[in-house]
Write a protein that holds these residues in place. Structure first.
Motif, PDB file in Angstrom:
ATOM      1  N   MET A 209      23.958-137.433 -28.729  1.00 65.82           N
ATOM      2  CA  MET A 209      24.256-136.820 -27.440  1.00 65.82           C
ATOM      3  C   MET A 209      23.194-135.758 -27.181  1.00 65.82           C
ATOM      4  O   MET A 209      22.780-135.051 -28.094  1.00 65.82           O
ATOM      5  CB  MET A 209      25.637-136.181 -27.537  1.00 65.82           C
ATOM      6  N   ASP A 210      22.713-135.685 -25.924  1.00 69.39           N
ATOM      7  CA  ASP A 210      21.684-134.702 -25.574  1.00 69.39           C
ATOM      8  C   ASP A 210      22.289-133.524 -24.825  1.00 69.39           C
ATOM      9  O   ASP A 210      23.120-133.704 -23.931  1.00 69.39           O
ATOM     10  CB  ASP A 210      20.616-135.357 -24.675  1.00 69.39           C
ATOM     11  N   PHE A 211      21.859-132.328 -25.189  1.00 71.57           N
ATOM     12  CA  PHE A 211      22.246-131.103 -24.471  1.00 71.57           C
ATOM     13  C   PHE A 211      20.967-130.486 -23.953  1.00 71.57           C
ATOM     14  O   PHE A 211      20.090-130.115 -24.741  1.00 71.57           O
ATOM     15  CB  PHE A 211      22.940-130.116 -25.419  1.00 71.57           C
ATOM     16  N   SER A 212      20.835-130.379 -22.638  1.00 62.88           N
ATOM     17  CA  SER A 212      19.629-129.733 -22.116  1.00 62.88           C
ATOM     18  C   SER A 212      19.839-128.232 -22.135  1.00 62.88           C
ATOM     19  O   SER A 212      20.909-127.744 -21.764  1.00 62.88           O
ATOM     20  CB  SER A 212      19.345-130.217 -20.690  1.00 62.88           C
ATOM     21  N   ALA A 213      18.842-127.480 -22.610  1.00 62.37           N
ATOM     22  CA  ALA A 213      18.957-126.019 -22.704  1.00 62.37           C
ATOM     23  C   ALA A 213      17.567-125.429 -22.815  1.00 62.37           C
ATOM     24  O   ALA A 213      16.638-126.103 -23.301  1.00 62.37           O
ATOM     25  CB  ALA A 213      19.790-125.648 -23.925  1.00 62.37           C
ATOM     26  N   PRO A 214      17.376-124.190 -22.366  1.00 63.41           N
ATOM     27  CA  PRO A 214      16.052-123.577 -22.469  1.00 63.41           C
ATOM     28  C   PRO A 214      15.583-123.464 -23.915  1.00 63.41           C
ATOM     29  O   PRO A 214      16.410-123.304 -24.814  1.00 63.41           O
ATOM     30  CB  PRO A 214      16.261-122.169 -21.877  1.00 63.41           C
ATOM     31  N   THR A 215      14.306-123.559 -24.101  1.00 71.14           N
ATOM     32  CA  THR A 215      13.735-123.369 -25.442  1.00 71.14           C
ATOM     33  C   THR A 215      14.199-122.032 -26.002  1.00 71.14           C
ATOM     34  O   THR A 215      14.196-121.023 -25.293  1.00 71.14           O
ATOM     35  CB  THR A 215      12.189-123.398 -25.366  1.00 71.14           C
ATOM     36  N   GLY A 216      14.609-122.051 -27.277  1.00 71.02           N
ATOM     37  CA  GLY A 216      15.041-120.808 -27.929  1.00 71.02           C
ATOM     38  C   GLY A 216      16.554-120.636 -27.947  1.00 71.02           C
ATOM     39  O   GLY A 216      17.070-119.738 -28.618  1.00 71.02           O
ATOM     40  N   THR A 217      17.296-121.512 -27.229  1.00 75.37           N
ATOM     41  CA  THR A 217      18.762-121.416 -27.236  1.00 75.37           C
ATOM     42  C   THR A 217      19.291-121.699 -28.654  1.00 75.37           C
ATOM     43  O   THR A 217      18.789-122.590 -29.343  1.00 75.37           O
ATOM     44  CB  THR A 217      19.372-122.443 -26.250  1.00 75.37           C
ATOM     45  N   ASP A 218      20.321-120.916 -29.078  1.00 78.31           N
ATOM     46  CA  ASP A 218      20.879-121.089 -30.435  1.00 78.31           C
ATOM     47  C   ASP A 218      21.504-122.469 -30.646  1.00 78.31           C
ATOM     48  O   ASP A 218      22.207-122.986 -29.765  1.00 78.31           O
ATOM     49  CB  ASP A 218      21.971-120.041 -30.688  1.00 78.31           C
ATOM     50  N   ILE A 219      21.259-123.015 -31.830  1.00 83.25           N
ATOM     51  CA  ILE A 219      21.920-124.263 -32.255  1.00 83.25           C
ATOM     52  C   ILE A 219      22.870-123.911 -33.407  1.00 83.25           C
ATOM     53  O   ILE A 219      22.480-123.214 -34.343  1.00 83.25           O
ATOM     54  CB  ILE A 219      20.894-125.314 -32.733  1.00 83.25           C
ATOM     55  N   PHE A 220      24.133-124.395 -33.321  1.00 84.51           N
ATOM     56  CA  PHE A 220      25.136-124.068 -34.340  1.00 84.51           C
ATOM     57  C   PHE A 220      25.414-125.255 -35.256  1.00 84.51           C
ATOM     58  O   PHE A 220      25.408-126.414 -34.804  1.00 84.51           O
ATOM     59  CB  PHE A 220      26.474-123.699 -33.685  1.00 84.51           C
ATOM     60  N   ALA A 221      25.701-124.940 -36.534  1.00 84.47           N
ATOM     61  CA  ALA A 221      26.258-125.961 -37.440  1.00 84.47           C
ATOM     62  C   ALA A 221      27.672-126.268 -36.942  1.00 84.47           C
ATOM     63  O   ALA A 221      28.428-125.343 -36.642  1.00 84.47           O
ATOM     64  CB  ALA A 221      26.304-125.432 -38.867  1.00 84.47           C
TER      65      ALA A 221
END
Ligand code: ZN
Length: 329
Positions: A209-221
């Protein structure tokens, strides 16, 4: 016979005087007579005593009989109380089998195992020859039955405590949130399934699944686990793979930067920031490509956001992710 004829005077012939002389007025005669009467008295007295103690209860025997009656009625009271306790125990058993054990996916315990074979055991036969044998036997059987049921029940609860711990641990290790903050679902870009490849413009199966978000947005486990791979992967760019145990694995791709200090073998918890969104690898814009695998097989990630989404949000997400026909890859 001589005794009973003593009313008549007794005489003896005296050869010297040539006369009959009365003898029942001599001392020796009276002593002999007394001894005979005394002997008879003793025999009669003893006989009467034997008769009395055989057929008429003594005060201590009476007391014993009274005690016996009291013990008997106490046994009846006890057996009634045991009936009540057994009834409560049966209710607890039913709740255990039909609720607790069902909830934690444990098999129910067979009745034979819960109650044992007390009714048919011969070890209670020793009470059969007692006057109060039936009630003593019944009470003992009920007490043993209650003990048996309590023992099985407490074993069952021990097992359930273990199962619920495992269950809790399992819940912590199943992916259950979205990998980026997505409160209004605006970042939902493209879903799992057949989609048009953004570069080759052909239909391909999109495994995540793709989530579009600005570069640098936090990614969570998305669940607790251990990082098994962190680095560059062909097509995925900078990529992290987490093994969660219980046969679950997640993958995070096109990462801009890894969280400092993370390496292969690092332990992470659900909600920990592991990296930031980027545009590395085969990607047409800053976004996170997220995959969930169970037993090595790709799953639709939208079924793994249950801690995060209300049922309405879940429906909305399905609508958005299936509308977009082209992925960011
Ligand atoms: Zn993708």
């Amino acid at each position: 016979m001589a005794l009973f004829s003593s009313e008549n005077p007794h005489y003896k012939y005296n050869r010297k005087t040539l006369k009959y002389e009365r003898i029942d007025n001599t001392v020796g005669y009276h002593i002999r007579k007394f001894l005979k009467v005394a002997a008879l008295g003793i025999v009669l007295g003893f006989g009467t005593f034997i008769l009395l103690i055989t057929f008429i209860p003594s005060p201590s025997q009476k007391k014993l009989a009274e005690e016996n009656d009291r013990i008997n009625s106490q046994y009846q009271l006890l057996t009634k109380q045991l009936d009540d306790a057994l009834e409560v125990m049966t209710l607890i058993q039913e709740r255990d089998d039909n609720f607790y054990r069902v909830m934690l996916q444990a098999d129910s315990i067979p009745t034979a195992l819960r109650t044992g074979n007390i009714k048919n055991s011969t070890r209670y036969d020793q009470w059969d020859n007692l006057r109060t044998g039936t009630i003593v036997k019944e009470t003992t059987q009920k007490m043993d039955l209650l003990n048996r049921m309590l023992y099985t029940q407490s074993r069952s609860f021990d097992e359930l405590v273990e199962l619920s711990k495992e269950h809790e641990d399992r819940l912590l290790h199943i992916p259950a949130i979205q990998p980026v903050s997505n409160k209004d679902l605006k970042r939902t870009a493209s879903g799992y399934g057949r989609r048009i490849d953004p570069i080759y413009k052909t239909v391909r199966f999109h495994k995540g699944m793709d989530f579009s978000a600005p570069t640098g947005t936090d990614i969570f486990a998305t669940a607790d686990g251990t990082i098994t791979s962190i680095g560059w992967k062909q097509g995925y760019g900078n990529c992290i793979v987490i093994n969660h145990g219980y046969d679950y694995e997640t993958l995070y791709a096109h990462i801009h930067k890894f969280k400092e200090g993370l390496r292969r073998g690092s332990k992470v918890s659900r909600g920990d920031v592991i990296a930031s969104v980027g545009n590395t690898g085969k990607s047409t814009g800053p976004h996170l490509h997220y995959e969930v695998k169970y037993k090595g097989v790709h799953q639709n990630p939208q079924n793994y956001y249950f801690l995060d989404l209300t049922p309405e949000e879940y429906d909305e997400m399905i609508r958005i992710s299936s509308n977009s026909s082209q992925t960011f890859d």
